[in-house]
Design a protein around this motif. Structure first.
Motif, mmCIF file in Angstrom:
data_model
loop_
_atom_site.group_PDB
_atom_site.id
_atom_site.type_symbol
_atom_site.label_atom_id
_atom_site.label_comp_id
_atom_site.label_asym_id
_atom_site.label_seq_id
_atom_site.Cartn_x
_atom_site.Cartn_y
_atom_site.Cartn_z
ATOM 1 N N VAL A 1 0.843 -1.198 0.000
ATOM 2 C CA VAL A 1 0.000 0.000 0.000
ATOM 3 C C VAL A 1 0.880 1.250 0.000
ATOM 4 N N ALA A 2 1.950 1.228 0.794
ATOM 5 C CA ALA A 2 2.833 2.393 0.864
ATOM 6 C C ALA A 2 3.487 2.674 -0.483
ATOM 7 N N CYS B 1 -1.410 9.342 5.799
ATOM 8 C CA CYS B 1 -0.979 9.646 4.429
ATOM 9 C C CYS B 1 -2.155 9.631 3.466
ATOM 10 N N VAL B 2 -3.055 8.661 3.643
ATOM 11 C CA VAL B 2 -4.213 8.553 2.748
ATOM 12 C C VAL B 2 -5.120 9.776 2.886
ATOM 13 N N VAL B 3 -5.367 10.228 4.117
ATOM 14 C CA VAL B 3 -6.218 11.406 4.320
ATOM 15 C C VAL B 3 -5.529 12.655 3.767
ATOM 16 N N TYR B 4 -4.218 12.779 3.956
ATOM 17 C CA TYR B 4 -3.468 13.911 3.406
ATOM 18 C C TYR B 4 -3.633 13.977 1.886
ATOM 19 N N PHE B 5 -3.502 12.817 1.235
ATOM 20 C CA PHE B 5 -3.616 12.792 -0.224
ATOM 21 C C PHE B 5 -5.038 13.085 -0.682
ATOM 22 N N ALA B 6 -6.036 12.614 0.075
ATOM 23 C CA ALA B 6 -7.423 12.875 -0.323
ATOM 24 C C ALA B 6 -7.742 14.367 -0.229
ATOM 25 N N ARG B 7 -7.144 15.053 0.746
ATOM 26 C CA ARG B 7 -7.409 16.485 0.917
ATOM 27 C C ARG B 7 -6.495 17.373 0.077
ATOM 28 N N ALA C 1 8.032 9.115 3.554
ATOM 29 C CA ALA C 1 8.115 9.007 5.008
ATOM 30 C C ALA C 1 7.168 7.920 5.526
ATOM 31 N N ALA C 2 5.980 7.820 4.925
ATOM 32 C CA ALA C 2 5.029 6.775 5.328
ATOM 33 C C ALA C 2 5.592 5.390 5.024
ATOM 34 N N TYR C 3 6.235 5.264 3.865
ATOM 35 C CA TYR C 3 6.832 3.965 3.527
ATOM 36 C C TYR C 3 7.926 3.593 4.527
ATOM 37 N N GLN C 4 8.777 4.550 4.882
ATOM 38 C CA GLN C 4 9.841 4.280 5.828
ATOM 39 C C GLN C 4 9.280 3.927 7.209
#
Length: 579
Positions: free
Chosen positions: A449-450, A494-500, A474-477
């Motif tokens: 997913v990362a 990370c998912v919410v950051y990308f959605a917004r 950073a999320a992957y790490q």
């Protein structure tokens, strides 16, 4: 001489031998839910057996012995102390045993014996085969669900009722009725004289299928008899097994036998046939898509299972009343009840998987019977009774958690990641979190997913928010460092950051335009202009490499210089290309 006692095998009471037959008949009738006769003699003539030693007077002929004093068949005469009298020292005594010996009336223990036999009967129903297997319907009329495929006036139902079975691939999630439908076809075909053979791809070998085809050829040639071959989990056959089932004769494959009608193939699979079944074989079969069962269908299946077990259903406002659904409790002292909301919860939690639902019901009933605890149930009529109650908590305890359908290597894997990608692209933060949780709770690798999030940061956000790529890396790490389940909140952030985040596909689209330009170019690719070439050697400098190149930091003003080949001069890849 005092007559020896004989123990009843049902209620364990000890009675005179002359009374054991009539008492045993009444015990069995009470256990079967029939009315106990008051004083009518048994309809069957008592079967006599030889008296045990000591019950006959010394020197008295056997035929002169009174029939009333003769104990019945020796199977029920357990040698407890050599047939001695109740007061003999060798007889085993106890409070319960003595009390039973004092009261020879049969009606006292009828209710207790009936309850014991009723509970034993329920345990026998739950033992042996799984409940899902024992309740498998035999006819289309009993088949629940799949109305779109098998409803009235549908093509497949008409073919099945007319015994015209085409080659089929049944594709659907676990527990949706694929094997059950094959079982119904098998029962119908046997009545019609058609031979039905079942194989499982998990255990069958190539030779097994070869033998079935050989027998099918003989049956068709000698007796004009058709053969239906059902292969469960057909996707477990690799594609070469699906085709070349006769390795010694490569020209003799499985396909001609399906095509010419030697065998009618019915395959069942949980995987997408487009990926798992050979295209040549797939083109000769009709794919039937079965969907997971609805909640209403699951409730109907569970209700039928409850009725078959004799378990009573308590409604939302019911407490042990005559309006409860199920068998009568008159023949059992401690009947078994299940709350209606427990069945509803089970129908929701099994996620359309009938096998999971029935197994969960079986496990909950067995667990409560094993515990054996009774619950006071107060009736609406003012009375009260004790019974074994199965609640919603018991059902949830058996399932532990919701049954999540997810296959890391199958189609659902790609469906869920696609849904996550599109939800973030559409700026729906709620849907994005849902699909992320569906994947992680189903056992998906968080690093997969990362990696997809890193790709999304450049593909869909791009230069609209350059920090998105930093967030993804950073999320992957973080996932790599701490793993599941702690890293799930990192991915959620990370998912919410990308959605917004704002979205831009400018870079993604421009690069695709470049690739399209390279694919559509005809002839040799244009050479790199001389002034852009590297000149690390004297020879290259003499050949003109790097000649005329203007080093931009040396100029205060913008430098006029061409960087594309001459053939592409003036091309702008950031403009949307005409299609």
């Amino acid at each position: 001489m005092e007559e020896p006692l004989v123990q009843c095998p049902v209620c364990l009471r000890e009675l005179p031998g002359a009374d054991i037959n009539s008492h045993l008949d009444r015990c069995l009738q009470a256990a079967e839910g029939q009315a106990e006769p008051d004083s009518s003699p048994p309809c069957k003539r008592p079967r006599l057996a030889a008296a045990p030693p000591g019950s006959q007077a010394q020197g008295e002929p056997e035929e002169a012995r009174p029939a009333a004093a003769t104990p019945v068949f020796s199977l029920f005469h357990k040698d407890r102390g050599g047939g001695q009298s109740p007061g003999a020292p060798g007889r085993r005594s106890g409070a319960g045993r003595e009390e039973a010996a004092v009261k020879p009336e049969d009606g006292v223990s009828a209710a207790g014996s009936g309850a014991a036999l009723r509970r034993a009967s329920l345990e026998e129903k739950l033992g042996g085969k799984p409940l899902a297997e024992r309740l498998r319907p035999d006819t289309l009329g009993d088949y629940v669900g799949q109305e779109r495929v098998l409803g009235a006036q549908t093509l497949l139902r008409s073919l099945l009722e007319s015994h015209e079975i085409p080659s089929l691939i049944l594709w659907g999630p676990p527990g949706c009725g694929k094997t059950t439908l094959a079982h119904i076809i098998a029962n119908s075909s046997k009545k019609n004289g058609t031979r039905f053979v079942t194989l499982s791809a998990t255990s069958a070998k190539t030779n097994d299928v070869r033998d079935v085809i050989s027998q099918a050829q003989n049956e068709k040639r000698l007796f004009k008899r058709k053969t239906i071959l059902f292969i469960d989990e057909i996707h477990r056959f690799n594609k070469s097994q699906q085709l070349f089932l006769l390795p010694s004769h490569p020209q003799d494959t499985f396909l001609p036998h399906v095509e010419c009608g030697t065998v009618t193939l019915i395959g069942a699979t949980t995987e997408n046939p487009s990926f798992q079944v050979n295209a040549a074989l797939l083109s000769r079969c009709r794919v039937i898509v079965l969907e997971k069962l609805s909640v209403e269908a699951m409730e109907a299946i569970l209700m039928r299972a409850v009725r078959s077990l004799g378990v009573q259903v308590l409604g939302q406002g019911d407490q042990h009343s005559s309006s409860a659904t199920g068998s009568s409790s008159g023949s059992s002292e401690f009947p078994v009840y299940i709350e209606e909301k427990a069945l509803n919860a089970l129908a929701y939690l099994c996620d359309g998987d009938a096998r999971t639902g029935l197994n969960g019901l079986q496990l909950a009933v067995q667990a409560r019977l094993a515990v054996g605890k009774t619950t006071p149930l107060h009736g609406t009529t003012g009375g009260s009774a004790d019974g074994i109650l199965i609640t919603e908590e018991h059902v949830k305890e058996g399932l532990q958690r919701s049954h999540i359908l997810y296959d890391r290597a199958g189609e659902e894997h790609y469906n869920c990641i696609s849904a996550l990608h599109k939800s973030m692209r559409g700026s729906d933060e709620n849907a994005s979190l849902y699909w992320l949780a569906r994947m992680l709770e189903g056992g998906e690798d968080p690093l997969y997913v990362a990696r997809r999030l890193v790709r999304f940061a450049s593909e869909d956000i791009g230069l609209a928010d350059p920090l998105a790529l930093t967030q993804a890396v950073a999320a992957y790490q973080g996932c790599h460092f701490i793993g599941m389940p702690e890293c799930e909140v990192i991915l959620a952030q990370c998912v919410v950051y990308f959605a917004r985040a704002p979205k831009s596909i400018e870079v993604y689209r421009a690069y695709n335009n470049v690739k399209e330009c390279l694919r559509m170019h005809t002839g040799p690719l244009p050479p790199v202009p001389l002034h852009l070439r590297n000149a690390p050697t004297r020879l290259m400098k003499n050949l003109g490499y790097g000649k005329g190149y203007k080093y931009n930091p040396m100029y205060k003003e913008p430098v006029e210089q061409d960087y594309l080949p001459q053939e592409l001069k003036g091309t702008d890849f950031f403009k949307e290309q005409k299609t």
